[in-house]
Design an enzyme around this catalytic site. Structure first.
Site, PDB file in Angstrom:
ATOM      1  N   HIS A   1       0.810  -1.210   0.000  1.00 16.34           N
ATOM      2  CA  HIS A   1       0.000   0.000   0.000  1.00 16.34           C
ATOM      3  C   HIS A   1       0.843   1.259   0.000  1.00 16.34           C
ATOM      4  O   HIS A   1       0.479   2.266  -0.575  1.00 16.34           O
ATOM      5  CB  HIS A   1      -0.950  -0.007   1.198  1.00 16.34           C
ATOM      6  CG  HIS A   1      -2.137  -0.866   0.949  1.00 16.34           C
ATOM      7  ND1 HIS A   1      -2.671  -1.694   1.895  1.00 16.34           N
ATOM      8  CD2 HIS A   1      -2.868  -1.045  -0.155  1.00 16.34           C
ATOM      9  CE1 HIS A   1      -3.684  -2.347   1.367  1.00 16.34           C
ATOM     10  NE2 HIS A   1      -3.824  -1.973   0.126  1.00 16.34           N
TER      11      HIS A   1
ATOM     12  N   ARG B   1      -5.609  -8.236 -12.979  1.00 18.26           N
ATOM     13  CA  ARG B   1      -5.155  -9.440 -12.271  1.00 18.26           C
ATOM     14  C   ARG B   1      -6.020  -9.585 -11.025  1.00 18.26           C
ATOM     15  O   ARG B   1      -6.133  -8.641 -10.243  1.00 18.26           O
ATOM     16  CB  ARG B   1      -3.690  -9.295 -11.852  1.00 18.26           C
ATOM     17  CG  ARG B   1      -2.687  -9.276 -12.999  1.00 18.26           C
ATOM     18  CD  ARG B   1      -1.266  -9.180 -12.426  1.00 18.26           C
ATOM     19  NE  ARG B   1      -0.223  -9.406 -13.402  1.00 18.26           N
ATOM     20  CZ  ARG B   1       0.431  -8.428 -14.027  1.00 18.26           C
ATOM     21  NH1 ARG B   1       0.142  -7.162 -13.785  1.00 18.26           N
ATOM     22  NH2 ARG B   1       1.382  -8.714 -14.894  1.00 18.26           N
TER      23      ARG B   1
ATOM     24  N   ARG C   1      -8.904 -11.234 -15.662  1.00 18.88           N
ATOM     25  CA  ARG C   1      -8.205 -12.503 -15.831  1.00 18.88           C
ATOM     26  C   ARG C   1      -8.612 -13.458 -14.718  1.00 18.88           C
ATOM     27  O   ARG C   1      -8.656 -13.075 -13.549  1.00 18.88           O
ATOM     28  CB  ARG C   1      -6.686 -12.306 -15.810  1.00 18.88           C
ATOM     29  CG  ARG C   1      -5.969 -13.597 -16.208  1.00 18.88           C
ATOM     30  CD  ARG C   1      -4.486 -13.375 -16.381  1.00 18.88           C
ATOM     31  NE  ARG C   1      -3.833 -13.108 -15.103  1.00 18.88           N
ATOM     32  CZ  ARG C   1      -2.534 -12.824 -14.988  1.00 18.88           C
ATOM     33  NH1 ARG C   1      -1.772 -12.735 -16.072  1.00 18.88           N
ATOM     34  NH2 ARG C   1      -2.005 -12.600 -13.810  1.00 18.88           N
TER      35      ARG C   1
ATOM     36  N   GLU D   1       1.211 -17.156 -23.344  1.00 15.46           N
ATOM     37  CA  GLU D   1       2.385 -17.063 -22.473  1.00 15.46           C
ATOM     38  C   GLU D   1       3.116 -18.390 -22.355  1.00 15.46           C
ATOM     39  O   GLU D   1       4.176 -18.477 -21.739  1.00 15.46           O
ATOM     40  CB  GLU D   1       2.011 -16.504 -21.092  1.00 15.46           C
ATOM     41  CG  GLU D   1       0.887 -17.216 -20.381  1.00 15.46           C
ATOM     42  CD  GLU D   1       0.490 -16.545 -19.085  1.00 15.46           C
ATOM     43  OE1 GLU D   1       1.180 -15.612 -18.625  1.00 15.46           O
ATOM     44  OE2 GLU D   1      -0.519 -16.970 -18.496  1.00 15.46           O
TER      45      GLU D   1
ATOM     46  N   ASN E   1       6.021 -11.736 -20.054  1.00 11.66           N
ATOM     47  CA  ASN E   1       6.797 -12.046 -18.839  1.00 11.66           C
ATOM     48  C   ASN E   1       7.005 -13.552 -18.739  1.00 11.66           C
ATOM     49  O   ASN E   1       8.102 -14.030 -18.474  1.00 11.66           O
ATOM     50  CB  ASN E   1       6.060 -11.573 -17.574  1.00 11.66           C
ATOM     51  CG  ASN E   1       5.715 -10.107 -17.617  1.00 11.66           C
ATOM     52  OD1 ASN E   1       6.242  -9.370 -18.432  1.00 11.66           O
ATOM     53  ND2 ASN E   1       4.808  -9.674 -16.755  1.00 11.66           N
ATOM     54  N   ASP E   2       5.923 -14.291 -18.946  1.00 16.13           N
ATOM     55  CA  ASP E   2       6.038 -15.748 -18.886  1.00 16.13           C
ATOM     56  C   ASP E   2       6.532 -16.334 -20.196  1.00 16.13           C
ATOM     57  O   ASP E   2       7.329 -17.273 -20.191  1.00 16.13           O
ATOM     58  CB  ASP E   2       4.676 -16.365 -18.521  1.00 16.13           C
ATOM     59  CG  ASP E   2       4.447 -16.324 -17.030  1.00 16.13           C
ATOM     60  OD1 ASP E   2       5.366 -16.707 -16.287  1.00 16.13           O
ATOM     61  OD2 ASP E   2       3.354 -15.894 -16.598  1.00 16.13           O
TER      62      ASP E   2
ATOM     63  N   ARG F   1      11.956 -16.272 -14.479  1.00 10.79           N
ATOM     64  CA  ARG F   1      11.824 -14.811 -14.507  1.00 10.79           C
ATOM     65  C   ARG F   1      12.203 -14.143 -13.188  1.00 10.79           C
ATOM     66  O   ARG F   1      12.428 -12.931 -13.140  1.00 10.79           O
ATOM     67  CB  ARG F   1      10.416 -14.396 -14.942  1.00 10.79           C
ATOM     68  CG  ARG F   1       9.329 -14.761 -13.968  1.00 10.79           C
ATOM     69  CD  ARG F   1       7.953 -14.610 -14.582  1.00 10.79           C
ATOM     70  NE  ARG F   1       7.221 -13.449 -14.106  1.00 10.79           N
ATOM     71  CZ  ARG F   1       5.930 -13.235 -14.319  1.00 10.79           C
ATOM     72  NH1 ARG F   1       5.234 -14.070 -15.069  1.00 10.79           N
ATOM     73  NH2 ARG F   1       5.327 -12.187 -13.848  1.00 10.79           N
TER      74      ARG F   1
ATOM     75  N   CYS G   1       0.398  -7.625 -22.924  1.00 16.00           N
ATOM     76  CA  CYS G   1       0.248  -7.075 -21.572  1.00 16.00           C
ATOM     77  C   CYS G   1       1.437  -7.372 -20.660  1.00 16.00           C
ATOM     78  O   CYS G   1       1.373  -7.089 -19.467  1.00 16.00           O
ATOM     79  CB  CYS G   1      -1.046  -7.561 -20.939  1.00 16.00           C
ATOM     80  SG  CYS G   1      -1.093  -9.335 -20.709  1.00 16.00           S
TER      81      CYS G   1
HETATM   82  C1  PEP Z   1       2.802 -12.179 -18.334  1.00 13.36           C
HETATM   83  O1  PEP Z   1       3.122 -13.335 -18.057  1.00 13.36           O
HETATM   84  O2  PEP Z   1       3.381 -11.495 -19.194  1.00 13.36           O
HETATM   85  C2  PEP Z   1       1.684 -11.516 -17.623  1.00 13.36           C
HETATM   86  C3  PEP Z   1       1.226 -10.352 -18.000  1.00 13.36           C
HETATM   87  O3  PEP Z   1       1.154 -12.145 -16.543  1.00 13.36           O
HETATM   88  P1  PEP Z   1       1.824 -12.222 -15.081  1.00 13.36           P
HETATM   89  O4  PEP Z   1       2.949 -11.244 -15.045  1.00 13.36           O
HETATM   90  O5  PEP Z   1       0.717 -11.911 -14.122  1.00 13.36           O
HETATM   91  O6  PEP Z   1       2.270 -13.655 -15.022  1.00 13.36           O
HETATM   92 MG    MG Z   2       1.848 -14.596 -16.907  1.00 13.13          MG
END
Ligand code: PEP
Ligand code: MG
Length: 594
Positions: free
Chosen positions: A198, A305, A342, A439, A462-463, A473, A510
């Site tokens: 926060h 999320r 999601r 992903e 990201n994944d 990661r 995203c």
């Molecule tokens: C991703 O994997 O790119 C993603 C947006 O989801 P998260 O970072 O929540 O795994």
């Molecule tokens: Mg992801």
């Protein structure tokens, strides 16, 4: 401590940048008073008096919090005040208040000792929890405890923080930051804390530059030391030499110019010079962040999320009714834009509700795999999302899909749920689109097949990057191998966009890569039509989009796909950025590590 020892002759401490900006000023070392509360035995005849002291302290704490709530409402809006409303409720919580009272009565002890013992016990349980959310709520409890103890001692709540100083502390609470911001502090740095705490959210909302998780900055500085807080790179420079100082004074000016220019860019369309419109949406996870949609000009929510919202109460099963009311609030705040909810993405580095431990969690029971196995988790969430669609446009997004069977199973559950809602006479939009996160490499490789059975794609780089390059990661040891602009990742993105175009479905991106200014032209060139990112980055991304032609992006993408030397190509992209949108290249020495 993650630290590079020197910059010039000055010490450098690294942390996580959670609220951007550059601050230069003297340190105000804010040491939370560690209250030493001794146990005192109270005579039976004086017990009532002790209970009254406790009740008085609770009332005073309530008064403080009501004041903080009204300041927060005024400065940040209703959403943000909920943190303090929750603290206010905690004061009289049935697991706390009566427990302190009975501890005083049973043990004939002073109120302070009872508060520290009872609250300390609850706090330790929370601190030991698997859930990051619960660990952070432990801070709220500590804040309440300190407040009560101060009132029992009739002490002052806020120590005299100097104006125009940078507050350095082991930890801060959201209440601290609200009160500090009123005192005109320049920034905050803490030893602990995470980007979703926060304090971090409040710092961003109040535009106070902040760095958390330095793992020990408080032992490196003393009050009065001159420091530079670089809230873009996540660095604290202690007692900089003249040259370093001049560099940061200049950087601070450039940053504030950029922020001013960004304000002007917010209402402008995200359109390339040759008239190609690009969707710019927000990644959010907390209701407190909803105010940022308008502030940074997001056209809806590209990724909501739900992990934080669903674990909000520290419970794993938030009821359908509770989820429904949260989701409606989100949908309405995003209007006229669409909200992409999601489905819960548990597993991987996010905790598992059932406390399971796996040897290889990123390749394990995660996302849609859990949800299709645990219908008691899926059904309330799906029903709540569908019901929220009666209040504005909603899309549903599936995380961690790897096989088309998962899509088919989910689709049939969703159809059945719609049927049930219809029979129950409950309103919803029967055309809610269902999309998949791209992903896992299998989805990109078989994108043609997936595109025929889903309504949209959202690329989670990201994944995707970690799975295609086999690089965890979150592992520092292999962080140098984590390259979101690796040609293999780009090829999978292109396969996805091609399949989406052929099937006539939309494709957004995203992952964090969307906020990498140097990557934007390439990604547009690869055929991505919408980006979704933390709202704060949207104006800068728009600046790049407005400075390019789609054809330029396409030419850069062609080269990126076959780049045999990624470093060399990075230089090509940076040069392009410098020449076309130089203000933005400012961020390149910041969080752009890929
Ligand atoms: C991703 O994997 O790119 C993603 C947006 O989801 P998260 O970072 O929540 O795994
Ligand atoms: Mg992801």
């Amino acid at each position: 401590m993650l630290s590079t020892p020197k910059i010039g002759s000055a010490a450098l401490v690294k942390g996580i940048a959670v609220s951007p900006g550059i601050a230069i000023g003297p340190v105000y070392l804010y040491a939370k008073v560690a209250f030493d509360v001794e146990k005192r035995i109270i005579e039976t005849a004086a017990l009532n008096n002790e209970l009254t002291r406790f009740e008085d302290a609770v009332r005073r704490a309530e008064r403080d919090l009501n004041k903080i709530i009204s300041i927060t409402r005024e400065k940040l809006g209703e959403h943000s005040a909920t943190i303090f409303e929750a603290q206010l409720l905690m004061l009289r919580d049935h697991a706390l208040y009566p427990e302190v009272v009975s501890f005083i009565e049973k043990n004939c002890v002073n109120a302070g000792f009872a508060v520290v013992t009872v609250m300390g016990m609850h706090r330790r349980k929370m601190e030991a929890a698997d859930s990051e959310y619960l660990r952070e709520r432990a801070n709220d409890l500590l804040d309440i405890q300190d407040r009560l103890i101060r009132h029992l001692r009739r002490g002052r709540i806020l120590s005299a923080v100097d104006e125009n100083s940078i507050v350095v502390s082991e930890n801060l609470t959201a209440a601290d930051i609200i009160l500090f911001s009123r005192k005109g502090i320049l920034g905050c740095v803490t030893d602990f804390g995470g980007p979703t705490s926060h304090v971090s959210i409040m710092a961003r909302a109040l535009h106070v530059p902040a760095i958390v998780s330095t793992h020990g900055v408080t032992s490196e500085v003393k009050s009065g030391d001159l420091i530079v807080l670089d809230g873009i790179r996540g660095e604290v420079i202690i007692n900089p030499d003249e040259e370093t100082l001049a560099h940061y004074v200049n950087k601070r000016e450039r940053y504030s110019r950029l922020v001013q220019e960004d304000k002007a860019i917010v209402p402008l369309p995200a359109e390339t010079l040759d008239g190609h419109h690009v969707g710019l949406q927000a990644n959010l996870e907390l209701r407190e962040e909803l105010v940022q949609l308008a502030e940074y000009g997001a056209e809806g929510i590209g990724l909501y999320r739900t992990e934080m919202a669903l674990l909000m109460e520290g419970r794993t099963l938030v009821t359908e009714a509770e989820q429904f009311s949260q989701y409606v609030e989100v949908v309405q705040a995003a209007l006229p834009g669409t909200t992409t909810f999601r489905i819960l993405d548990l597993g991987g580095d996010k905790m598992l509700p059932m406390g399971n431990r796996e040897h290889n969690p990123f390749l394990g029971w995660r996302g849609i795999r859990i949800m299709l196995d645990k219908l008691d988790l899926l059904m309330p969430q799906l029903r709540a999302m569908l019901r929220a669609s009666a209040f504005g446009p909603v899309r549903i997004l599936l995380p961690m899909v790897s096989s088309i069977r998962e899509v088919r199973t989910f689709r049939s559950i969703m159809n059945q749920t719609m049927e049930d809602l219809k029979n129950e006479g409950i309103d919803f939009d029967p055309h809610v689109p269902m999309g998949v996160m791209v992903e896992v490499p299998s989805v990109a490789l078989a994108a043609d097949q997936f595109a025929r059975e889903t309504d949209f794609f959202s690329i989670g780089t990201n994944d995707l990057t970690q799975y295609v390059l086999a690089v965890d990661r979150g592992n520092d040891l292999v962080a140098h191998l984590y390259d979101e602009l690796h040609p293999a990742v780009l090829q999978l993105i292109q396969m996805t966009t091609k399949a989406a175009k052929a099937a006539g479905i939309s494709v957004s991106l995203c992952g964090e890569l969307a906020t990498n200014m140097r990557a934007i032209p390439v990604l547009l060139g690869l055929g991505v039509d919408t980006f979704s990112a933390s709202p704060i980055y949207l104006p800068g991304m728009k600046r790049v989009i407005r400075a390019m032609r789609l054809s330029e992006g396409q030419a850069l993408a062609k080269r990126a796909l076959i780049a045999s030397d990624p470093e060399e190509f990075r230089a090509v992209m940076d040069k392009w950025l410098e020449e076309h949108a130089c203000g933005v290249s400012f961020f390149l020495d910041g969080k752009q590590t890929t």
